[in-house]
Design a protein around this motif. Sequence first.
Motif, mmCIF file in Angstrom:
data_model
loop_
_atom_site.group_PDB
_atom_site.id
_atom_site.type_symbol
_atom_site.label_atom_id
_atom_site.label_comp_id
_atom_site.label_asym_id
_atom_site.label_seq_id
_atom_site.Cartn_x
_atom_site.Cartn_y
_atom_site.Cartn_z
ATOM 1 N N ARG A 303 29.378 116.900 134.106
ATOM 2 C CA ARG A 303 28.588 115.925 134.661
ATOM 3 C C ARG A 303 29.372 114.552 134.877
ATOM 4 O O ARG A 303 28.772 113.715 135.301
ATOM 5 C CB ARG A 303 27.184 115.962 134.306
ATOM 6 N N TYR A 304 30.430 114.503 134.160
ATOM 7 C CA TYR A 304 31.008 113.209 134.041
ATOM 8 C C TYR A 304 32.393 113.198 134.936
ATOM 9 O O TYR A 304 33.020 114.117 134.784
ATOM 10 C CB TYR A 304 31.257 112.874 132.756
ATOM 11 N N ASP A 305 32.705 111.927 135.463
ATOM 12 C CA ASP A 305 34.044 111.929 136.144
ATOM 13 C C ASP A 305 35.102 111.821 135.217
ATOM 14 O O ASP A 305 34.864 111.307 134.114
ATOM 15 C CB ASP A 305 34.062 110.732 137.284
ATOM 16 N N ALA A 306 36.209 112.107 135.507
ATOM 17 C CA ALA A 306 37.624 111.992 134.643
ATOM 18 C C ALA A 306 37.736 110.375 134.290
ATOM 19 O O ALA A 306 37.409 109.500 135.480
ATOM 20 C CB ALA A 306 38.754 112.277 135.400
ATOM 21 N N THR A 336 38.800 113.944 130.459
ATOM 22 C CA THR A 336 40.218 114.059 131.080
ATOM 23 C C THR A 336 40.145 114.236 132.448
ATOM 24 O O THR A 336 40.842 114.120 133.152
ATOM 25 C CB THR A 336 41.091 114.810 130.035
ATOM 26 N N GLY A 337 39.263 115.356 132.767
ATOM 27 C CA GLY A 337 39.235 115.872 134.066
ATOM 28 C C GLY A 337 38.809 117.463 134.075
ATOM 29 O O GLY A 337 38.247 117.906 133.044
ATOM 30 N N PRO A 338 38.362 117.858 135.292
ATOM 31 C CA PRO A 338 37.870 119.390 135.183
ATOM 32 C C PRO A 338 38.702 120.455 134.462
ATOM 33 O O PRO A 338 39.921 120.264 134.491
ATOM 34 C CB PRO A 338 37.767 119.683 136.686
ATOM 35 N N ALA A 339 38.094 121.549 134.234
ATOM 36 C CA ALA A 339 38.603 122.551 133.492
ATOM 37 C C ALA A 339 38.017 123.987 133.833
ATOM 38 O O ALA A 339 36.773 123.823 133.916
ATOM 39 C CB ALA A 339 38.994 122.608 132.336
ATOM 40 N N ALA A 340 38.734 124.952 133.907
ATOM 41 C CA ALA A 340 37.892 126.186 134.120
ATOM 42 C C ALA A 340 36.848 126.401 132.904
ATOM 43 O O ALA A 340 37.064 126.193 131.911
ATOM 44 C CB ALA A 340 38.677 127.428 134.119
ATOM 45 N N ASP A 341 35.702 126.866 133.410
ATOM 46 C CA ASP A 341 34.646 127.138 132.388
ATOM 47 C C ASP A 341 33.976 128.563 132.601
ATOM 48 O O ASP A 341 33.178 128.743 133.702
ATOM 49 C CB ASP A 341 33.833 126.082 132.410
ATOM 50 N N PHE A 342 34.221 129.419 131.857
ATOM 51 C CA PHE A 342 33.572 130.810 132.127
ATOM 52 C C PHE A 342 32.487 131.000 130.928
ATOM 53 O O PHE A 342 32.015 132.304 130.940
ATOM 54 C CB PHE A 342 34.326 131.882 132.134
ATOM 55 N N SER A 343 32.326 129.884 130.308
ATOM 56 C CA SER A 343 31.407 130.044 129.005
ATOM 57 C C SER A 343 29.860 130.118 129.513
ATOM 58 O O SER A 343 29.653 129.512 130.772
ATOM 59 C CB SER A 343 31.528 129.113 128.008
#
Length: 492
Positions: A303-306, A336-343
């Motif tokens: 929910r937060y911007d880099a 730091t920025g977006p990342a893949a999240d499959f959790s």
Amino acid sequence: MIQRRTVLKTGAALTGALGSAGLLVPVMAGTAHATDLDPTSVPQFQQAMPVPKAMCPTYVSGTASYYQMTMKEVDKEILPGRMTRVRTFNGSFPGPLIKAVSGRRVVVKQTNQLSVPTTIHLHGAHVPSSSDGSPMDLIAPGGGSKTYTYPNTQPHANLWFHDHAHHYESETVYRGLTGFYLLTDDVERNLGLPSGAYDVPIAVRDARFDDNGQLVYEMGDFMNRNVILANGKAWPYFEVAARKYRFRLYNTANLRFFTFQLSDGSAFQQIGSDGGLLEQPIDVTSVSLSPGERADIVVDFSRYDAGTTLILNNTAPLLPGAPADQVGRVLQFRVTGPAADFSTVPDFLRELPDPGSATVKRNFVLAMDETGVTSDAFINGKTYDMDRIDTEIEYGTTEIWTVQNANLYTPHNFHMHLVQFRVLERDGKPVTSGPESGLKDTVALQPGETVKLQATFTGYEGTYVYHCHMIDHAAMGMMGNFRVSKTQSTAR
């Protein structure tokens, strides 16, 4: 038997508190000295928070993993640019991490190269009394050793290990002798919770330093421990991707209570406590821990911007004059920025065991002298005696323990060895949901509070202890022995 050391008979031993704040104030001693480091001189959020790496076993068999640890003093950078002498397992500060699996034994040989005796307790573990780390089952200083066997017959849990040598544990734990022990099982692993680099244990505590950067220890010295450490660094930062993280929070302080809250006040999920996962995740904006307690939380940073920064604050009520810009801050998160999240965090986490029906009821009263006349602390009017059995328990019995804090100003908490328990009531109000609805081994008691706990004593026979886990209070005698036996007459 080791005699009570002089430090316990000085004014440094006694602590009091204000109202329901859950914070200790030295009554007779613990005043700052001219040689103390000024905490405002310590730059905040300039050091990266380390993440403990799992130890590699020295040997693996078909049924067990074997480890070797050496307790020794080393110098570590806790404050930026300064080296501090600490007591460690294998030179690690914070302590090392063991990852264990339910149903597979862990065997640890501990060698003591310190100048004081030690005994190592795996906090929250269901273990034989010979490997429990009894307060007087000591490892001699200067090279003594002992091998501990942990069967891991219990479900997943966030455990930790620390010194438990009576009259020494307060200072030795304060100087760093703690470690992480994460026990997992198929139930936990199959849920799809954040894992790997996104599953981070964090030990939080307070400390006091002199102007040479060395730890200053005084019994009951609450008000002068104004530097907050997260994983062994003073006010560090931690970089996070914009995705979900699982944080396993440990309060490893001697005396301080923490209430953790994000600086923007936003909600996160609490998924577990001392004895593993709750039945369902809980949406919360804060989580409170007394010394020895743990909380398992998930924070979604997507929910937060880099470039966003957030502070994990300590919002536990502060006493007048307490430096909120010091003890009110723990660490900084940097997105730091977006990342893949499959959790994922499922709506249902696990089914807790049926607590059963209790057939025995007992009462325990925690108290200490708040006048400053003595430095003793009591359970049911008695200080700890290694040769006295305070409570006889029939093996397999389910019991309800009513634990009362009889003090007017001083908070306590209560830790039981061997078993996890359920909190049934707090001040007469049933506990059916919330953070205390799961399996617990440590529970907080504010001045005047009463809790009812239920536990089943099975698995192992032998002698164990229960005590206040505000470690200074245990060192002052707030501890008792209980013996579990299949063939004895239990007073009911």
